[in-house]
Write an enzyme that holds these catalytic residues in place. Sequence first.
Site, mmCIF file in Angstrom:
data_model
loop_
_atom_site.group_PDB
_atom_site.id
_atom_site.type_symbol
_atom_site.label_atom_id
_atom_site.label_comp_id
_atom_site.label_asym_id
_atom_site.label_seq_id
_atom_site.Cartn_x
_atom_site.Cartn_y
_atom_site.Cartn_z
ATOM 1 N N GLU A 2 -11.727 4.090 -5.062
ATOM 2 C CA GLU A 2 -11.875 2.631 -5.026
ATOM 3 C C GLU A 2 -12.335 2.051 -6.361
ATOM 4 O OE1 GLU A 2 -10.968 0.687 -2.482
ATOM 5 O OE2 GLU A 2 -10.322 2.515 -1.460
ATOM 6 N N ARG B 274 0.873 -1.184 0.000
ATOM 7 C CA ARG B 274 0.000 0.000 0.000
ATOM 8 C C ARG B 274 0.904 1.227 0.000
ATOM 9 N NH1 ARG B 274 -2.950 3.976 0.511
ATOM 10 N NH2 ARG B 274 -5.088 3.977 1.206
ATOM 11 N N ARG C 204 -0.938 -5.279 4.758
ATOM 12 C CA ARG C 204 -0.200 -4.842 3.569
ATOM 13 C C ARG C 204 1.074 -4.127 3.993
ATOM 14 N NH1 ARG C 204 -5.236 -1.638 1.028
ATOM 15 N NH2 ARG C 204 -5.013 -0.770 3.104
#
Length: 166
Positions: free
Chosen positions: A62, A54, A102
């Site tokens: 999104e 990330r 992440r």
Amino acid sequence: MTLGRWLAAGCLLAAGCAPAQPVRFRQRTATTTAVVTRVVDGDTLIVRGRGRVRLIGVDAPETWRRHDCFGAEATRALRRLTPPGRAVRVAGDVRPRDRYGRRLFYVWTSRGVFVNAALVRAGFARALPVPPDTARAGVLRDAEETARRGHAGMWRPAPAGCAPRQ
């Protein structure tokens, strides 16, 4: 770097072109080389040997659970900057992972383009400082201000059917 160069680079990136003179951000911390295997969306990559990554300090529209306006454009912009198979330089901040597991990284292209800031400056992501990972929050805030003033990407009038970003 002058404001004019930042604006020109953002406009070129927004138009789908790579800037003739790459926008550079001086790397102050040690970086390591990594290879992109896949672009997931506008702020997430899969990197060989590191898994899901990330981008620190940015939030792109999104494309998974919901399809936000400019989400597909953000994904394409990240794919242009970090195409699969391309080597990039990565550096962390304070936390190694987010709450979803992440890896958290700042990313630069092999030519020194600061990917996190380039996406924000082009209007394909917004600055999202999440303490304690804020080492480059000022650069990202400046990039967002440039995008807003220049009506780049998500900061331009929203197409029909899209709600404008706040």
